[in-house]
Structures are given as structure tokens and as C-alpha cells.
Design a protein around this motif. Structure first.
Motif, PDB file in Angstrom:
ATOM      1  N   SER A 216       1.473 105.063  35.470  1.00 19.96           N
ATOM      2  CA  SER A 216       2.675 105.819  35.108  1.00 19.96           C
ATOM      3  C   SER A 216       2.283 107.135  34.463  1.00 19.96           C
ATOM      4  CB  SER A 216       3.513 105.008  34.125  1.00 19.96           C
ATOM      5  OG  SER A 216       2.971 105.105  32.829  1.00 19.96           O
ATOM      6  N   GLY A 217       3.221 108.072  34.467  1.00 14.06           N
ATOM      7  CA  GLY A 217       2.963 109.320  33.772  1.00 14.06           C
ATOM      8  C   GLY A 217       2.853 109.104  32.273  1.00 14.06           C
ATOM      9  N   PRO A 218       3.904 108.643  31.637  1.00 13.68           N
ATOM     10  CA  PRO A 218       3.885 108.642  30.172  1.00 13.68           C
ATOM     11  C   PRO A 218       3.149 107.480  29.521  1.00 13.68           C
ATOM     12  CG  PRO A 218       6.086 108.095  31.001  1.00 13.68           C
ATOM     13  CD  PRO A 218       5.252 108.420  32.196  1.00 13.68           C
ATOM     14  N   PHE A 219       2.930 106.367  30.224  1.00 13.99           N
ATOM     15  CA  PHE A 219       2.443 105.159  29.548  1.00 13.99           C
ATOM     16  C   PHE A 219       1.137 104.609  30.114  1.00 13.99           C
ATOM     17  CE2 PHE A 219       7.225 104.766  29.325  1.00 13.99           C
ATOM     18  CZ  PHE A 219       7.308 105.275  28.038  1.00 13.99           C
ATOM     19  N   GLY A 220       0.451 105.381  30.944  1.00 18.02           N
ATOM     20  CA  GLY A 220      -0.770 104.866  31.553  1.00 18.02           C
ATOM     21  C   GLY A 220      -0.453 103.719  32.490  1.00 18.02           C
ATOM     22  N   LYS A 221      -1.384 102.811  32.643  1.00 15.82           N
ATOM     23  CA  LYS A 221      -1.161 101.674  33.534  1.00 15.82           C
ATOM     24  C   LYS A 221      -0.048 100.799  32.989  1.00 15.82           C
ATOM     25  CE  LYS A 221      -5.812 101.099  35.465  1.00 15.82           C
ATOM     26  NZ  LYS A 221      -6.422 102.259  34.722  1.00 15.82           N
ATOM     27  N   VAL A 222       0.852 100.396  33.866  1.00 17.01           N
ATOM     28  CA  VAL A 222       1.997  99.598  33.433  1.00 17.01           C
ATOM     29  C   VAL A 222       2.117  98.364  34.316  1.00 17.01           C
ATOM     30  CG1 VAL A 222       4.522  99.572  33.371  1.00 17.01           C
ATOM     31  CG2 VAL A 222       3.280 101.536  32.480  1.00 17.01           C
ATOM     32  N   LEU A 223       2.238  97.221  33.682  1.00 13.36           N
ATOM     33  CA  LEU A 223       2.461  95.970  34.403  1.00 13.36           C
ATOM     34  C   LEU A 223       3.958  95.712  34.496  1.00 13.36           C
ATOM     35  CD1 LEU A 223       1.226  93.311  35.632  1.00 13.36           C
ATOM     36  CD2 LEU A 223       1.480  92.325  33.339  1.00 13.36           C
ATOM     37  N   ILE A 224       4.419  95.485  35.723  1.00  9.97           N
ATOM     38  CA  ILE A 224       5.852  95.286  35.952  1.00  9.97           C
ATOM     39  C   ILE A 224       6.063  93.926  36.605  1.00  9.97           C
ATOM     40  CG2 ILE A 224       7.846  96.125  37.255  1.00  9.97           C
ATOM     41  CD1 ILE A 224       6.435  98.937  37.117  1.00  9.97           C
ATOM     42  N   LEU A 225       6.891  93.121  36.015  1.00  4.84           N
ATOM     43  CA  LEU A 225       7.230  91.836  36.613  1.00  4.84           C
ATOM     44  C   LEU A 225       8.703  91.840  36.971  1.00  4.84           C
ATOM     45  CD1 LEU A 225       5.268  89.264  34.399  1.00  4.84           C
ATOM     46  CD2 LEU A 225       4.574  90.362  36.525  1.00  4.84           C
ATOM     47  N   ASP A 226       8.969  91.659  38.247  1.00  3.08           N
ATOM     48  CA  ASP A 226      10.355  91.639  38.731  1.00  3.08           C
ATOM     49  C   ASP A 226      11.169  92.811  38.222  1.00  3.08           C
ATOM     50  OD1 ASP A 226      10.586  89.731  40.602  1.00  3.08           O
ATOM     51  OD2 ASP A 226      11.499  88.228  39.335  1.00  3.08           O
ATOM     52  N   GLY A 227      10.567  93.968  38.292  1.00  2.00           N
ATOM     53  CA  GLY A 227      11.302  95.176  37.961  1.00  2.00           C
ATOM     54  C   GLY A 227      11.452  95.442  36.478  1.00  2.00           C
ATOM     55  N   LYS A 228      10.846  94.604  35.638  1.00  4.36           N
ATOM     56  CA  LYS A 228      10.910  94.878  34.196  1.00  4.36           C
ATOM     57  C   LYS A 228       9.516  95.232  33.685  1.00  4.36           C
ATOM     58  CE  LYS A 228      13.844  92.804  31.274  1.00  4.36           C
ATOM     59  NZ  LYS A 228      15.156  93.468  31.196  1.00  4.36           N
ATOM     60  N   LEU A 229       9.454  96.326  32.950  1.00  5.31           N
ATOM     61  CA  LEU A 229       8.195  96.701  32.336  1.00  5.31           C
ATOM     62  C   LEU A 229       7.752  95.605  31.371  1.00  5.31           C
ATOM     63  CD1 LEU A 229       7.380 100.166  30.841  1.00  5.31           C
ATOM     64  CD2 LEU A 229       6.834  98.092  29.609  1.00  5.31           C
ATOM     65  N   GLN A 230       6.545  95.106  31.547  1.00  7.96           N
ATOM     66  CA  GLN A 230       6.057  94.036  30.689  1.00  7.96           C
ATOM     67  C   GLN A 230       5.100  94.546  29.640  1.00  7.96           C
ATOM     68  OE1 GLN A 230       6.995  90.735  30.992  1.00  7.96           O
ATOM     69  NE2 GLN A 230       8.491  91.656  32.356  1.00  7.96           N
ATOM     70  N   SER A 231       4.293  95.485  30.038  1.00 12.05           N
ATOM     71  CA  SER A 231       3.188  95.853  29.181  1.00 12.05           C
ATOM     72  C   SER A 231       2.637  97.179  29.668  1.00 12.05           C
ATOM     73  CB  SER A 231       2.124  94.750  29.314  1.00 12.05           C
ATOM     74  OG  SER A 231       1.107  94.928  28.393  1.00 12.05           O
ATOM     75  N   ALA A 232       2.390  98.080  28.735  1.00 10.91           N
ATOM     76  CA  ALA A 232       1.875  99.392  29.113  1.00 10.91           C
ATOM     77  C   ALA A 232       0.585  99.651  28.361  1.00 10.91           C
ATOM     78  CB  ALA A 232       2.898 100.481  28.793  1.00 10.91           C
ATOM     79  N   GLU A 233      -0.374 100.118  29.084  1.00  8.67           N
ATOM     80  CA  GLU A 233      -1.685 100.433  28.532  1.00  8.67           C
ATOM     81  C   GLU A 233      -1.590 101.227  27.234  1.00  8.67           C
ATOM     82  OE1 GLU A 233      -5.707 102.247  30.665  1.00  8.67           O
ATOM     83  OE2 GLU A 233      -3.748 103.119  31.123  1.00  8.67           O
ATOM     84  N   ALA A 234      -0.633 102.163  27.192  1.00 10.59           N
ATOM     85  CA  ALA A 234      -0.586 103.103  26.072  1.00 10.59           C
ATOM     86  C   ALA A 234      -0.162 102.453  24.758  1.00 10.59           C
ATOM     87  CB  ALA A 234       0.365 104.259  26.398  1.00 10.59           C
ATOM     88  N   ASP A 235       0.631 101.398  24.819  1.00  8.05           N
ATOM     89  CA  ASP A 235       1.136 100.847  23.558  1.00  8.05           C
ATOM     90  C   ASP A 235       1.225  99.330  23.535  1.00  8.05           C
ATOM     91  OD1 ASP A 235       3.371 100.292  25.113  1.00  8.05           O
ATOM     92  OD2 ASP A 235       4.716 101.632  24.034  1.00  8.05           O
ATOM     93  N   GLU A 236       0.565  98.629  24.470  1.00  4.82           N
ATOM     94  CA  GLU A 236       0.667  97.170  24.438  1.00  4.82           C
ATOM     95  C   GLU A 236       0.070  96.603  23.154  1.00  4.82           C
ATOM     96  OE1 GLU A 236      -1.912  94.782  24.739  1.00  4.82           O
ATOM     97  OE2 GLU A 236      -3.589  95.973  25.447  1.00  4.82           O
ATOM     98  N   PHE A 237      -0.795  97.363  22.520  1.00  4.44           N
ATOM     99  CA  PHE A 237      -1.388  96.861  21.278  1.00  4.44           C
ATOM    100  C   PHE A 237      -0.334  96.617  20.201  1.00  4.44           C
ATOM    101  CE2 PHE A 237      -1.735 101.497  20.927  1.00  4.44           C
ATOM    102  CZ  PHE A 237      -1.297 101.747  19.637  1.00  4.44           C
ATOM    103  N   VAL A 238       0.749  97.379  20.240  1.00  3.98           N
ATOM    104  CA  VAL A 238       1.795  97.161  19.226  1.00  3.98           C
ATOM    105  C   VAL A 238       2.393  95.763  19.382  1.00  3.98           C
ATOM    106  CG1 VAL A 238       4.023  97.955  18.325  1.00  3.98           C
ATOM    107  CG2 VAL A 238       2.339  99.618  19.169  1.00  3.98           C
ATOM    108  N   TYR A 239       2.788  95.449  20.606  1.00  4.93           N
ATOM    109  CA  TYR A 239       3.393  94.144  20.854  1.00  4.93           C
ATOM    110  C   TYR A 239       2.402  93.011  20.584  1.00  4.93           C
ATOM    111  CZ  TYR A 239       5.470  90.217  23.401  1.00  4.93           C
ATOM    112  OH  TYR A 239       5.966  88.982  23.742  1.00  4.93           O
ATOM    113  N   HIS A 240       1.189  93.151  21.105  1.00  2.00           N
ATOM    114  CA  HIS A 240       0.274  92.005  21.062  1.00  2.00           C
ATOM    115  C   HIS A 240      -0.378  91.801  19.701  1.00  2.00           C
ATOM    116  CE1 HIS A 240       0.730  92.515  25.491  1.00  2.00           C
ATOM    117  NE2 HIS A 240       0.910  91.227  25.353  1.00  2.00           N
ATOM    118  N   GLU A 241      -0.664  92.885  18.988  1.00  8.10           N
ATOM    119  CA  GLU A 241      -1.121  92.690  17.611  1.00  8.10           C
ATOM    120  C   GLU A 241      -0.012  92.055  16.777  1.00  8.10           C
ATOM    121  OE1 GLU A 241      -2.837  96.169  15.802  1.00  8.10           O
ATOM    122  OE2 GLU A 241      -4.307  96.465  17.413  1.00  8.10           O
ATOM    123  N   SER A 242       1.218  92.458  17.043  1.00  7.51           N
ATOM    124  CA  SER A 242       2.333  91.964  16.225  1.00  7.51           C
ATOM    125  C   SER A 242       2.662  90.507  16.496  1.00  7.51           C
ATOM    126  CB  SER A 242       3.591  92.816  16.463  1.00  7.51           C
ATOM    127  OG  SER A 242       3.375  94.146  16.038  1.00  7.51           O
TER     128      SER A 242
END
Lengths: 368, 368, 368, 368
Positions: A97-123
Motif C-alpha cells: 500500500s502507499g500509506p501503510f506498507g505491506k497490508v494483509l487483507i482478509l475478506d476485504g478487511k484490513l487486518q494488519s499493516a506493516e507500518a503500525d501492526e506493532f501497536v495492535y500486537h504489542e497491546s
């Protein structure tokens, strides 16, 4: 002559040379290939951008669009589809993606983005594990992406992480394509189970210090909502917690305008089942919202100063955290007045009969 | 007969009745108007939705789109354009949006949404005022919308709020159409100045306990960036602060991915000018991001417990706050590790020569 | 044990079996793989859609957007990116679209769609060839996609088709991925030249019965506009036409609202150079507009009845046409009154100094 | 002092002057209003664009989006909402669009655009009227917008145009706001009936030379589809045609990719009822498609040369046509081979049981 003649009219050394062996040229072609540099374009093979001055930025033409609400869209440019897959349960896409780097999408919903997945997963991982005195065994419901397991495995006390996701294809896809998690997927302490987490917890007889609910949001028609019900927590999950054990689950959007969709109900449901329940939230940019989690235990949570939290982090966790430290943890636990009031007054409890659903695609998503 | 004959063929009492006086029927028309209920439609004049079963939800067709980055769009449905205006500086629109209620749009950028403007405006006003021992005089740079003045006027200690916005049309538009602020606009303690805030501060000789920078983000081509420079703060603004006075300014996006656009520089610039500088941030849903503010003073900020903050709020502020209380204030002041690190290491200082700009429309926006 | 344990808890024959050899499972893993059908999901390996009733249609999330005008967008769903490439001149993408089947995109502009490319390619090739008494030699400027060559090669009279496109990567990409054209690319009568068509025509000494301009629209900054100028037509192209030879060129959008962008100028420019000039147009759905072409010759065009056209088609062209026949050809030559009037009154002539450009991306597109 | 003090600090003659009477300034305000020209901005009251150099073009932020198919969107910028209304049947909007001028939108579907409505309305009215030997009485089913009536009234032979639309609000809205039709709405030969056209035709006993079906497309759930059925045409409409009378109806999208949605069925249905049936089509840019109409009669259509058509036009029609003339009419009657083949082979017949629907909003649209 029995084939296409291909001239790439060129001056200089390539003029008149014959190219063959290229897979698209058939053997019956007399491929006379010569190359002519177009006027003003200095050199074949130069990158597209440098070859012609005008191509400073090509127009974005592919867009990913997620419908957050019926009338609210989150739209970002996609420069490349890296990998796609289909499982029994969902479509799987990894895009650049442009703004979020690599992005994992499951069934059309953004699941996780390289740029900020650390926020979700650390939390989702570290607060519960830091509040526990000595977390050895961890069970992850869902989490097929592997990032939650990765964070749990950073705790030196951990002997075993069981990750139970229903979707083998998602797990295989992420293992293969998410390089940030490849080490975790190879970690000997990781036990990977492909199954419905509810069935797996019902079947097992061992207990866990930490159980993590890294599941999709409760969505109409999806099976996931059963993993948010009072009866599931009481009769299936709680028996699998060791003494002093802590459940932490993701809780969906927790923004000023969205926390009543499911988050307040998840919180309130857990409040029916556990003595101590702690909601917390942080803004995850690629989700276009604040996100909520809830910790729950029958054992009281200790009170730490930020400094004590920092000390536990440095003693227990291998490597540096990017988002969390003592001060951040204090901040994410301090919900704002508006959300806190809603949570305090929520009366809805998730049961199989009263499930409340988030705006979504009506599909069975198993990993968030 | 000298006009259109209009039949509304109706059975029953309206049959044959004559309707006139309707403004669109000209007097030279022999308007024989009768009404026939269409088959299956039970009742003329019934609301559209109830009249025919099929019209459960009409398709959304008007969308507001804000380009947050070149490749990131925030798009929401608009059900109605309430009011539009044009000023010397910008286009002004008040629309009824699906997800955010009434939304004020200046030059294509969402400025303020009914559903969550309280987050931004409570955050920009109350922390500085609560940290001050006795705020009597407040100066608002920009703030034409009126909401910042509204919040400041809730403090009983305040004798005078000077609001200085360059754009008279925006001020007039908001005074007329934003009912939430109409009382504030009529408040006798409000002194409204239409001027460039820089020129106004330069001209004045009185001083203020609190100066609030409720300005547009520094945007290329816009005049606003001058109100974020080191020299402005030092030579023009600081002389207008009373002893113990506090400056607070909005600081642009402060999310994990966006805080380096301008926020860290604004923070660092203020750090060059003031002894005590406090950055803080909160997620504002309609902005699709966390937002940042910075407080600055040469007087040390006192340390309060959340309880003391709550006590000051209840003593000083008329009415209830929706977002802020002691716990929330502690939370928004505790920036996460990632952003805190960036701020700590920022070296850029805003001067007229080194201005750093946010992605935007290149226009002179004066009110945020 | 020295690796991840992978359980796919299953009943039945796969229970307990060991899977290895899968590329993502490392040899040091004790991969105990068992599979458990999730409750209510009847059968592993079933397709995603049939496996769970809820997944009737997954939400579209990837969209292709072409900006036709600054404030007009043509947007369609993309279900799959089939192939991507980058050349010296442009980005190349082949995508599976919802409404148009496979779509070739060059630098963000839709070039050709499986569902309706026959309209464009039959229209650019066959009229000129049918009007010619015996077309043997054809020169295609651009046309790298291969479809124009494919149509020309269907004429039994044709001995030689020279296709000259500047972009080798586009040619290679289309040869490899557009199966509809693979036969044409292998045809012995096709001579493929990778070069600027202007330079190639300047260099050659042979002449052609038909020269086809299958070039990109004249776009600011692109080199293509030189292939639309009066001087090019007069001094470079015309000498390469055999006696009775016909030039046909695509002419850009020719709709009621768009024909003045470049089409009327291209027509008028040709009118300065050739004695007989015939504009024609047809609606191409995937372009969201009517498209224009212009035939030009110094030899008068014969007058046919639709029946004579049909007869020529059946005698000369191998296989069936989908779009064109005698009646259709009469129709596309009969421009509507509005466009005809504009063309009649157009005074602009393309020269290198007075080029008129279409709304576009400022890039050098060489194949339409 | 008992009110807000408003300073517009200005140099020069306005300095210190007092402005009052402005409706938003309450009388209890001591409104000291002075104006200060901001630096570099030369003159208050100058237009926004000229006042500051940077505001060359403000960013488009409002977009109209029509979903043509589930995965195909037609999106254009909207600069202003001119008027809005709601009727028993549909939402009504008149907007100023970027590419198409004023656009009438009914229930989220573009109905008519200032820039090209002449294509649709000349095409639906004039061919049938020109083919008729002496059209005196015209009945319009639907047509609430008024444009169809406007075109019919241009024929000098016409004594009476009955326009029967179910939606009074749409009619009133268009009468008031579409200035191009205001004269037609006042025309004494126009008889306006607000009713279901089916009921009205059933009730009437007079007959018509021309009946025009200017109705919405057959949409699931809408009542309009009944006006496309074989039984309606046979038992209700046909008895209302005078000897030699002609029915013409709009027929929905008729593009290469869309003509099978409803157009071919409407054509085939009419073929069951009338001896002579003539389909024709033209590209309407703002519809993003070619559009289809069908003429039907039990009287053979005469054969004209384009010159005879031109002669009839100039004798019978007041004023100039923009789109149609003899040559254009020949062209729109000559459908392309692809569509002609589909029509020839269509077997579907519209009955109340077998209705075929277009992609749409499931609402009762009565005027196209």
C-alpha cells in the motif's frame, strides 16, 4: 522465412545482434532484433522514472476501499498485489500500500499493516503478560497471522505458545509471506493447531497462564461471535486458565463514536464472568480508529508505577518494544471520560441469543 | 382557456377540488387539480419512506472526500448540504454527514464535526486553563468557528476572551449556523477581532494568561505557517503573555505514522523558546487520526493527581465536560513510546526559511 | 523435539498422518498434522463459497479508478491482478475486472478490455482496408498490444504487416499474456519493430497501402503528439503511402462533450494534408465514451451500399466480425449533427508549436 | 457594555466605523467593527480567487457516485447542491456538476444533465413524430422533468400534449427549477396529469397519435415495470393509439455490454404486440452508456432519405435541433451488428410474471 521478424533498430553495439532463447520467442521465428534508442531517451534499460523526465509520478489507479460503516470509507492506494490466496473461509491478500506498507487483507478487511501492526500486537500481548507474575503457557485463539505469537514468544518465561486458528490457508500464507513472523513460525516453543478455538479449548485438558483472544470481531453470520459469549467464557475458557491466569481479548473499535458497536458489550460480558476486568485502547492508524482490548482475571491485577513496568519489560522481553513502555501502558489503560462512562453503563451481555454485531461482511473471519 | 390544465385525478373528497395559491402555479392557469392515489400506495402526503414499502433505504450518492495523503482518502456520505459560503480566503460548507452529524468544511478539509468536536475543543482549551492558577484573559489566534471561545468562556475566572480570526465570512457563517456556539458568540466577555492574529498581537499592548493557537496547520502557500515560527513565538507572542502565562497551540496530526509531518517540529520549535513544553495528543475520529497539541510556558507546570484535576474542573468550569477529566488528562499527556522518541530526537525548528508543511491544499486557512 | 508442532485435529483418515515436503514446513519440525472439520462446516477442501453459507459474495475491496477529467472518474472493481510489468515508458498491468473481463492498463489508463476491445480494433482496421481496392502492405504505428495487427492479418490480401511500437516491454507483455493475440504475434506476415514510429517511417523506403495510427492520445509531455502534427503527416508519413494508400488514425474521445479535446483538431489537421478525410466514431463501453477515428487519403473513397460492404467483408476477411458489418459501418460514419458541426468549424491545426492535449497523465504512452 | 465587541481593525476610511443592522448582530452588542486588510491581501471584498494568489483551484471534495453495476461506478464532482426535495416516491436533487452542468438526480440516479439532455430528449420524441404523417395528440407516460413535453411542443402540428407523471413533487420541482423547461410548463397545449400512467390510460377514452414512454427503467420493486409488459401494451396502451399511431418508449441501456439487461426484452415484447418495431440507440455521455429506444406501430414506417428527414424537420419543428438531423437519424437507427444480433435472437417477453430488472435501487422512479 517462417516467423515474425523482430527488429529493435538500434545504433551501436546491439545493432543487428540476434536475440533468441527468450521464452516468448518461438523457435520458428527468425528473430532479428535490433534496438534503437528513442530520441531524447538516453539508454535502454534505464529505470522508467529516470528514462523520461515527465514520468515523475505515475497516477495512482488501484485503490483498496474498506467500508467502515455504511457511509464511511477508508481508501488507500495500492501499488502492488504481492500475494493472493483463498481459503475455505476467506480471501487472503497481501498488498503493497502507499500509506501503510505491506497490508494483509482478509475478506476485504484490513487486518494488519506493516507500518503500525506493532501497536495492535504489542497491546494485545504484553500488558497481560507483564501483569502476570510468571507466564509460562500461552494459548492464542486465532492469531493466524503469527504476530501475536511472535510477541508472546519474546517473553523469556514462556515455555509454550499454542496458537489455534481455524484457517490453515491463512496460517500457511502468513508463514510464507510475512517475513517479520517467519522466525516465530519456526520457534520450537510454538505449537500450531488448525481448528476452531472453541473446540480445541473444549478438548484440551492442560491450562494456560495467558489466553489471548486474537479473533475477528463478532460479525453477523460468522462463527466467531460464539467466542465472545458469556457461556463460552464461563464454561469453556475459564476452566483452561491456570490459577492467577489472565484472559485478554481484542474488543473491536473503541473510538469515541464506535465503542458501543461491540466493545462495551464485550467488556460488560467479561464483567459478568471475571472478578477483575480492565479495558484499554489505543489508536491504530491503519484501522482508522482507536482499538480496544480487555483483560480479565479472577486474580487482582497488581498496581505498578510506570518505572516498574519499564523494569519488567527490560527483564522479561527480548528486544525493544516500539509502542509500549510504562508511560504508554498507563496511558492506554486510562480510557477517556466519554468511553469510560459508556462502559460503566453498558448492560448488554453477549449470549448466543443476544449477539451484537459490527458492520462487516458477514463472513467467518478467524484472525483479526 | 389560457394555460396548462393540471389534473391530479383523485377519488374521494379531493376530487375536483381546486388548488391555487401555490407559488409555482401562474394565475393564468386554469388549474383543475385532482389527485388519484396510485394503486397500492395508501395515502397521499405520507412520508416517502412509509408510502411505498420498497424505499427502505435510498442509495447514498453524495460523498465528501478528503485526501489525507496523496494516496489516502477519508470518504463519508453526505445527506444534505446545509449552508455554503465563500470568503476571501476559503470555501465554507456545512453539511449533514452520515457518520459525523453536521460537519464544517473549509476549503475541502473537514474542520469540525458535531459528533466529536468536543474532543478537539476540550483538549485545546482546558488543560492549559486548568494548569494556570487563575486564568482571566484569553487570546485565541484563529478559532473562527467559535468552539474554542465557547470552551474558554466556560471558565468562571475568565473576564475576557479575545478571538482573532482573519476570515470574517467564516466567523459570520459559524455564528449564524453553528447553534452550539451561538451563545458563546453572544457572550459579553467575548471580544471578536477580524484580523491576522500576528498583526493583532503585534499591535496590542495588553497581555494574556492563556494564548490559544487554534490555527490551520502550516500548509505550503498559506500565511498560517508564520504563526508557528520561532521568531513569532519569541518576539511577538511571548511579550503578550502575562507572568505565568501559558501558550497552547494545536499541532497537527500526532499519530504513529503522521507525527513527524509537523507536530514534532512545532514541539521542538516551542522547546527553543519556552522553558517548559508539554506535548499531548488524542484520537479525533472524524479527523481519522490522533491529533496533537503543545502547551508551553516559562513557568513550571504544577503536578496534579487526577483527583486534583477533577476537583479543579468542577470548581472552575460551568457544565460537564464530555471528554476530559483527571484520568483522561493524565492519559493524553502520556504520549506513547514511539511518538515520544520522535519528539525527543526532533531537531527541526520552524523559521520562515525552514517551514515544514503538511499535505494540504495550498490555501490560506485561518481557522482550524 | 526441535520444531513447531502442527496439529490439524481431524477425525477420519488424515488423523495423525504426517505431512511433510510442503515447502513451508522445515525438516526439523515434527509436524503432527491432523485436521478437524470445524463445526457446521461440512468438508475440508470444499470451495470457500460452498463451505460456509454466509460467504455468498465477498465484498469488493480493490478498485481501478481512471480520472477521465479532473472531476470525472470511471471506477470498476478488480478481482485479481493477473500480471504486472514496468517498461522504460510506462507501468503495465493486466487485471481481471468485474464488468469488463481482463483489462490491460498502461500507466493507469485503461487501454483495452476483453469484453469490448473488438469495437475499437475492428473499427480502426477494417473500414480503411475495405475501402482500399487491394491492401497488401500495412504499417501500424504503435499497436503494441497486438490486437490491431491481429485484425489486419485477417485480411487475406495482406502480405505484410509492420507493427512499430516503441515499448518492447509492452509488446513482450502482451505477446505473453493476451492469449487472443498470441496467434497474430506468431504470424509469419507480421514484422515487429521496436522503435519510435516516426523514426522508423523516416528510415524506411518501402511504401504501404494502409498506415494505421494506433497511438496514444496526444498528451502533454508525451512524445506521441509529434505523430499527430501536420508536418509529420506531410513530410514523413505521406511519402510512405503507396498510390491509393489510406491513413487511418485513432482520434481520441469523440463524444458529444469530449470531441473538441483533440478529435476535431486531429480531423482538421488531416484535412490540411489529405484530399479526402473521413471521421467516424463508435461508443466503446469500457472507455466510458464514444471514440473517434479518421481515415484520410488523396484518393477518393468509393461509395458502397451496406450490402457491398458485407460482400467485401465476407470475401476478404477470415472469420466473423463481431461489431462491424455494412449497416454498422454506415452508422459509425454518420456522425451526429452536433459533432459534425464542431468538426466542420474546427480551425486548430496540430503543429509542434500548437499541440492540444487531452486530460492525462503527462507520460509517454506509445500504445493505445 | 453588554455584548460582544467586534473589531475589524482596518486602516483607511472604514477604520472605526460602526456597522450594525447585520442580521446576526444583536442589538445589545456594541459592535465596534473595524477592518484591517491582512498583509499582502489587497482589498477586502475582492473575490476569493483573486485575493490570494494561492487559491487557484480549490480541491474538489464533494462527489456524486452512481453505481451502474455492482462493481462499476460513475463518479463526478459536485460544486453545489442547487435544490433538494423529497416526494412520496423519491429523493430529488438538482446539483451543479463539474463535467455535466446542472444535473437532476432522482433517488441517487442521474436523470438528466444540462450538458447532454438534448440527446436523450430529441431522440425519444422526434423520430416517431417525424415518421407520423401529422401528429396532433401526444401522450407522455412519465416525463415529469418536462423536457420530453418541451420537445413535443416544438412540433407545430401538435394540438395537445398530455403528460402524466405519478410524482407531483418531481413535476413541481422541475417546473420551478429547470429553466429550460419553464416555457413548456406554461404552454397552453400542455395538459398535466398527476397519476399513474397506466391508470390514466385505462380511464381515458380519447386516442393519441404518439404515445411516449418516458418512464424509469423496469427496476425490481418499482411499479414501473408494469408499463413494459405485453398485456399493458396490448390491452391498455394500444387502444389509446389513433389509427397510424406510434408508440415510442425509452428502453434502458443499449450498449455493447448492457443491451441484454432490459433493452432486448423490451424490444422483443413490443415485437409480440406491434407489426412494425424499430429499435434505435445513441451514446448519452452523462449516462456513461449508449441508450436505447423503441418505436412501434401497426402502420408501416415510411422510408425517408436523410434529406427528406431534414426537410420534415425544418418544416415541422420550431427552432434548431442540436443532435438530430437526417444523417444522425439514419445512424441511430442502424444498430451495430452485435446488438442487432442480440435483439434478433431475444426470446424473453415482459409479463408481470417474467419481469427482468436492471441494476438499480429498488425504488419507484417514475420519470426517467
Amino acid at each position: 522465412m517462417n516467423g515474425t521478424t523482430i527488429h529493435l533498430n538500434g545504433s551501436g553495439p546491439t545493432n543487428g545482434s540476434i536475440v533468441n532463447g527468450s521464452k516468448q520467442y518461438h523457435t520458428d521465428e527468425t528473430a532479428t532484433v535490433t534496438t534503437q534508442s528513442p530520441k531524447g531517451v538516453n539508454g535502454v534499460g534505464a529505470s522508467k522514472v529516470s528514462a523520461n523526465g515527465v514520468h515523475a509520478s505515475s497516477k495512482r489507479c488501484l485503490w483498496f476501499e474498506e467500508e467502515l460503516e455504511e457511509d464511511l470509507r477508508w481508501v488507500f492506494g495500492v501499488s502492488k498485489i504481492l500475494h493472493t490466496g483463498v481459503s475455505e473461509f476467506q480471501d487472503i491478500e497481501l498488498v503493497e500500500s502507499g500509506p501503510f506498507g505491506k497490508v494483509l487483507i482478509l475478506d476485504g478487511k484490513l487486518q494488519s499493516a506493516e507500518a503500525d501492526e506493532f501497536v495492535y500486537h504489542e497491546s494485545i500481548v504484553h500488558p497481560a503478560m507483564l501483569y502476570h507474575s510468571d507466564p509460562k503457557a500461552v494459548f492464542i485463539m486465532g492469531g493466524g497471522e503469527g504476530s501475536t505469537a511472535r510477541e508472546a514468544l519474546r517473553h523469556e518465561s514462556v515455555k509454550k505458545v499454542v496458537m489455534c486458528d481455524i484457517d490453515k490457508e491463512v496460517v500457511d500464507f502468513c508463514r510464507e509471506h510475512l517475513s517479520a513472523n517467519s522466525e516465530a513460525f519456526r520457534n520450537r516453543r510454538l505449537e500450531l493447531v488448525i481448528d476452531d478455538a472453541l473446540a480445541e479449548l473444549e478438548r484440551r485438558e492442560d491450562t494456560f497462564d495467558i489466553i489471548v483472544g486474537d479473533l475477528a470481531d463478532p460479525v453477523a453470520g460468522g462463527p466467531c461471535y460464539k467466542l465472545y459469549t458469556q457461556s463460552f467464557y464461563e464454561t469453556i475458557l475459564k476452566p483452561r486458565l491456570s490459577p492467577g491466569g489472565i484472559l485478554v481479548t481484542q474488543g473491536g473499535p473503541a473510538g469515541i463514536l464506535t465503542h458501543k458497536e461491540v466493545y462495551s458489550s464485550i467488556f460488560n460480558t467479561l464483567r459478568q464472568v471475571f472478578k477483575y476486568v480492565v479495558p484499554y485502547a489505543a489508536h491504530v492508524p491503519s484501522y482508522a480508529d482507536s482499538w480496544g482490548w480487555v483483560m480479565a482475571s479472577d486474580h487482582p491485577f497488581p498496581t505498578f508505577s510506570p518505572e516498574e513496568t519499564d523494569s519488567r519489560i527490560s527483564k522479561r522481553i527480548v528486544g525493544d518494544l516500539q509502542f509500549l513502555d510504562g508511560q504508554t501502558m498507563a496511558a492506554i489503560f486510562a480510557l477517556n471520560k466519554h468511553v469510560r462512562n459508556s462502559l460503566a453503563h453498558e448492560t448488554h451481555v453477549y449470549t448466543e441469543e443476544t449477539a451484537r454485531f459490527i458492520h462487516g461482511h458477514g463472513t467467518a473471519q478467524k484472525s483479526h
